[in-house]
Design a protein around this motif. Structure first.
Motif, mmCIF file in Angstrom:
data_model
loop_
_atom_site.group_PDB
_atom_site.id
_atom_site.type_symbol
_atom_site.label_atom_id
_atom_site.label_comp_id
_atom_site.label_asym_id
_atom_site.label_seq_id
_atom_site.Cartn_x
_atom_site.Cartn_y
_atom_site.Cartn_z
ATOM 1 N N GLN A 1 7.691 0.376 0.333
ATOM 2 C CA GLN A 1 7.506 -1.035 0.003
ATOM 3 C C GLN A 1 7.398 -1.241 -1.504
ATOM 4 O O GLN A 1 7.929 -2.207 -2.057
ATOM 5 C CB GLN A 1 6.269 -1.572 0.713
ATOM 6 N N GLY A 2 6.694 -0.329 -2.183
ATOM 7 C CA GLY A 2 6.588 -0.426 -3.636
ATOM 8 C C GLY A 2 7.934 -0.252 -4.314
ATOM 9 O O GLY A 2 8.268 -0.975 -5.261
ATOM 10 N N PHE A 3 8.724 0.697 -3.816
ATOM 11 C CA PHE A 3 10.055 0.935 -4.365
ATOM 12 C C PHE A 3 10.927 -0.308 -4.206
ATOM 13 O O PHE A 3 11.560 -0.775 -5.163
ATOM 14 C CB PHE A 3 10.699 2.135 -3.664
ATOM 15 N N VAL B 1 -0.796 -3.550 -9.160
ATOM 16 C CA VAL B 1 -0.399 -3.018 -7.855
ATOM 17 C C VAL B 1 -1.663 -2.627 -7.094
ATOM 18 O O VAL B 1 -2.497 -1.873 -7.599
ATOM 19 C CB VAL B 1 0.539 -1.808 -7.996
ATOM 20 N N ALA B 2 -1.786 -3.154 -5.886
ATOM 21 C CA ALA B 2 -3.053 -3.068 -5.165
ATOM 22 C C ALA B 2 -3.315 -1.736 -4.484
ATOM 23 O O ALA B 2 -4.430 -1.477 -4.060
ATOM 24 C CB ALA B 2 -3.130 -4.189 -4.121
ATOM 25 N N GLU B 3 -2.295 -0.892 -4.345
ATOM 26 C CA GLU B 3 -2.502 0.427 -3.721
ATOM 27 C C GLU B 3 -1.787 1.479 -4.557
ATOM 28 O O GLU B 3 -0.656 1.252 -5.017
ATOM 29 C CB GLU B 3 -1.954 0.473 -2.285
ATOM 30 N N ASP B 4 -2.419 2.629 -4.727
ATOM 31 C CA ASP B 4 -1.812 3.671 -5.562
ATOM 32 C C ASP B 4 -0.499 4.188 -4.970
ATOM 33 O O ASP B 4 0.444 4.490 -5.699
ATOM 34 C CB ASP B 4 -2.787 4.819 -5.828
ATOM 35 N N SER B 5 -0.399 4.262 -3.633
ATOM 36 C CA SER B 5 0.849 4.723 -3.017
ATOM 37 C C SER B 5 1.973 3.728 -3.265
ATOM 38 O O SER B 5 3.132 4.117 -3.474
ATOM 39 C CB SER B 5 0.655 4.927 -1.512
ATOM 40 N N THR B 6 1.670 2.440 -3.238
ATOM 41 C CA THR B 6 2.658 1.410 -3.548
ATOM 42 C C THR B 6 3.112 1.538 -4.996
ATOM 43 O O THR B 6 4.304 1.415 -5.313
ATOM 44 C CB THR B 6 2.063 0.012 -3.302
ATOM 45 N N CYS B 7 2.183 1.813 -5.873
ATOM 46 C CA CYS B 7 2.510 1.999 -7.286
ATOM 47 C C CYS B 7 3.425 3.199 -7.485
ATOM 48 O O CYS B 7 4.375 3.149 -8.280
ATOM 49 C CB CYS B 7 1.234 2.160 -8.100
ATOM 50 N N ARG B 8 3.169 4.254 -6.742
ATOM 51 C CA ARG B 8 4.011 5.451 -6.856
ATOM 52 C C ARG B 8 5.466 5.109 -6.528
ATOM 53 O O ARG B 8 6.399 5.539 -7.213
ATOM 54 C CB ARG B 8 3.500 6.542 -5.918
ATOM 55 N N GLY B 9 5.681 4.323 -5.458
ATOM 56 C CA GLY B 9 7.038 3.914 -5.116
ATOM 57 C C GLY B 9 7.660 3.036 -6.185
ATOM 58 O O GLY B 9 8.849 3.163 -6.509
ATOM 59 N N ALA B 10 6.859 2.124 -6.756
ATOM 60 C CA ALA B 10 7.367 1.249 -7.809
ATOM 61 C C ALA B 10 7.792 2.045 -9.039
ATOM 62 O O ALA B 10 8.809 1.750 -9.669
ATOM 63 C CB ALA B 10 6.298 0.229 -8.179
ATOM 64 N N LEU B 11 7.024 3.072 -9.374
ATOM 65 C CA LEU B 11 7.354 3.894 -10.540
ATOM 66 C C LEU B 11 8.684 4.623 -10.346
ATOM 67 O O LEU B 11 9.451 4.807 -11.293
ATOM 68 C CB LEU B 11 6.234 4.892 -10.815
ATOM 69 N N THR B 12 8.954 5.041 -9.108
ATOM 70 C CA THR B 12 10.244 5.672 -8.810
ATOM 71 C C THR B 12 11.388 4.678 -9.031
ATOM 72 O O THR B 12 12.438 5.021 -9.585
ATOM 73 C CB THR B 12 10.267 6.179 -7.357
ATOM 74 N N ALA B 13 11.189 3.424 -8.609
ATOM 75 C CA ALA B 13 12.207 2.389 -8.820
ATOM 76 C C ALA B 13 12.414 2.116 -10.301
ATOM 77 O O ALA B 13 13.555 1.936 -10.764
ATOM 78 C CB ALA B 13 11.796 1.113 -8.091
ATOM 79 N N PHE B 14 11.319 2.062 -11.067
ATOM 80 C CA PHE B 14 11.451 1.829 -12.506
ATOM 81 C C PHE B 14 12.315 2.904 -13.158
ATOM 82 O O PHE B 14 13.152 2.627 -14.008
ATOM 83 C CB PHE B 14 10.067 1.806 -13.167
ATOM 84 N N GLN B 15 12.083 4.149 -12.742
ATOM 85 C CA GLN B 15 12.871 5.246 -13.293
ATOM 86 C C GLN B 15 14.354 5.058 -12.960
ATOM 87 O O GLN B 15 15.230 5.264 -13.810
ATOM 88 C CB GLN B 15 12.360 6.578 -12.741
#
Length: 371
Positions: A265-267, A287-301
């Motif tokens: 979902q974060g991605f 970002v409200a959950e660390d796991s969601t943030c992890r996915g978002a960081l992958t998308a940013f990359q």
């Protein structure tokens, strides 16, 4: 014994106060404790930490130090009853994808806390598909036979918590709702993260959250009329609701459930938001959950978005978690301590098991901005 008085709840001193307080109650009034050096060796702590803990416990009237003689339990300390507790968890924590390491850490902290207090703890997992008679009968019988005194509930379905309440069992919950429960003060956590983004110059701030069985933020805080937005407005850091991505569209099905992990979902959220014209990009995201943030960081990359240059990111994180390993220096982190959740649960449950009523039915646990 209030071992947290005068000491940050996240320090080793607080943990040692708990252990020494439990030791004092086991030994009883007038008993002599080991020497400072012996305590250092037995408990694996420094002389400074022992000295600080002894200062606190002596001030609270738990211990008495007699120069040249030793450390003694105060005459006013009453023996602590040895409680027997059931830790009841939803079985989904064992097998559903992308459950945060937080749950493992929380259960480990519960075991550590019960051991420090010399309490008996048994762990049971309950499945939503399990025949209720297989576990309800033995639990009820065990309570009436004195085999256990109370229940700690973690991530339980509403039907289970309602049954515990109807059965009259002393119970305290986390990530599930009963008569008495502990919960992270999520609105305050969001406000801290957004405020820090504003302090660093962000003005188009977004808030992202995932949906998951154990996530309370999505359903309670990220709808347009919820109090968190009023709080943000009052503190002078308003967030436009159009900049909120809460993934609730994933619940628009008969089951009101999603198979997508928080990371997925974060991605997908980051890919969607930063595929828009640049004029519509947020300059900061909480970002409200660390796991969601992890996915978002992958998308940013993948998108070539650089955190710190193109967008500032604040995220929830659990103390001791490695979910965001390697990214911590690039992020603003708002930290929740599982140990504080556990302490609050035990404090409330022990009050119930003594036959008393807790001062409040809901105890909030507050996150802290990591320095």
């Amino acid at each position: 014994i209030n071992a947290r008085s005068g000491v940050d709840a996240r320090t080793k001193t607080q943990e040692l106060c708990l252990r020494l307080g439990a030791m004092a109650q086991r030994l009883g009034a007038g008993a002599k404790l080991p020497t400072v050096l012996d305590l250092c060796r037995e408990l694996g702590v420094s002389k400074i930490t022992v000295a600080r803990a002894l200062d606190i416990l002596e001030e609270q009237g738990v211990l008495v130090r007699r120069h040249g003689v030793g450390i003694f339990v105060s005459p006013s300390v009453e023996p602590r009853p040895t409680f027997k507790i059931i830790l009841l968890c939803d079985a989904s924590l064992l097998h559903k994808a992308d459950h945060s390491p937080f749950w493992r850490a929380l259960i480990e902290k519960i075991h550590q806390r019960s051991a420090q207090a010399n309490e008996f703890l048994t762990l049971h997992f309950v499945s939503e598909n399990q025949n209720n008679d297989l576990w309800r009968g033995p639990i009820l019988q065990g309570f009436h036979n004195g085999q256990f005194d109370g229940v700690l509930g973690v991530h339980l379905l509403r039907g289970v918590t309602e049954w515990l309440e109807q059965a009259g069992l002393p119970a305290v919950h986390y990530a599930s709702y009963g008569a008495f429960f502990v919960q992270v003060a999520t609105d305050d956590m969001v406000c801290q993260g957004v405020r820090e983004l504003w302090n660093r110059g962000c003005r188009r701030v977004g808030i992202w959250s995932a949906v998951a069985p154990y996530t309370t933020l999505t359903h309670e805080y990220l709808t347009e009329k919820q109090p968190v937005f009023e709080s943000l407005e009052r503190q002078g850091t308003p967030v436009e609701y159009s900049n909120v991505e809460n993934n609730t569209d994933l619940l628009k099905n008969p089951q009101r459930m999603t198979t997508k992990t928080q990371s997925e979902q974060g991605f997908e959220t980051a890919m969607k938001v930063f595929s828009r014209p640049k004029s519509r990009w947020p300059d900061g995201v909480f970002v409200a959950e660390d796991s969601t943030c992890r996915g978002a960081l992958t998308a940013f990359q993948k998108l070539g978005i650089e955190v710190g240059r193109d967008v500032l990111v604040a995220s929830h994180i659990n103390k001791g978690s490695d979910v965001l390993l390697g990214h911590e220096d690039d992020l603003i982190l708002v930290e929740v301590d599982p140990g504080e959740i556990v302490q609050a649960m035990f404090d409330m449950l022990e009050t119930l098991m003594r036959g008393e009523t807790p001062a409040q039915a809901y105890v909030p646990v507050y996150a802290r901005l990591r320095p």
